[in-house]
Enzyme design. Sequence first.
Site: not given
Length: 139
Positions: A55, A58
């Site tokens: 991600c 993230c």
Amino acid sequence: MSFFRRILGSDKAPRDPILDDPNRPLPLHVTDSDFKSVVLQADLPVIVDFWAEWCGPCHYIAPSVERLAAEFSGKAVIAKLDVDNDPVTPSTYGIMGIPTLIYFKGGVEVDRVVGVKSYQELTARLLPLLPLLPVPEPA
């Protein structure tokens, strides 16, 4: 420093003394098996960053999460849970997108942030959850 100057390389990004400290406290890594004991039974407020290695957003928010762990060490628990390695807890909390940060106090979810937010916003959401410090008596 302007965005374009930083991108073009004429200015270097300022160093962050907190994140540059190799001895700083880091976020705890929690799993499905220890989530209850680490998060739900914590005496301090807790932020759990639900994330995954693949991600991009993230990784973008990770320095803010690391800074929270360093700055609020002893006042709050800052934790990370990898949704790929431990899928039960994210399912329990209805995590539909990552990054998602859930704020807990007394084992209860009290706030939730989905997506990338600034360090300032993450901090502003944490501050009301911290215990009030005693006011010193006048001398």
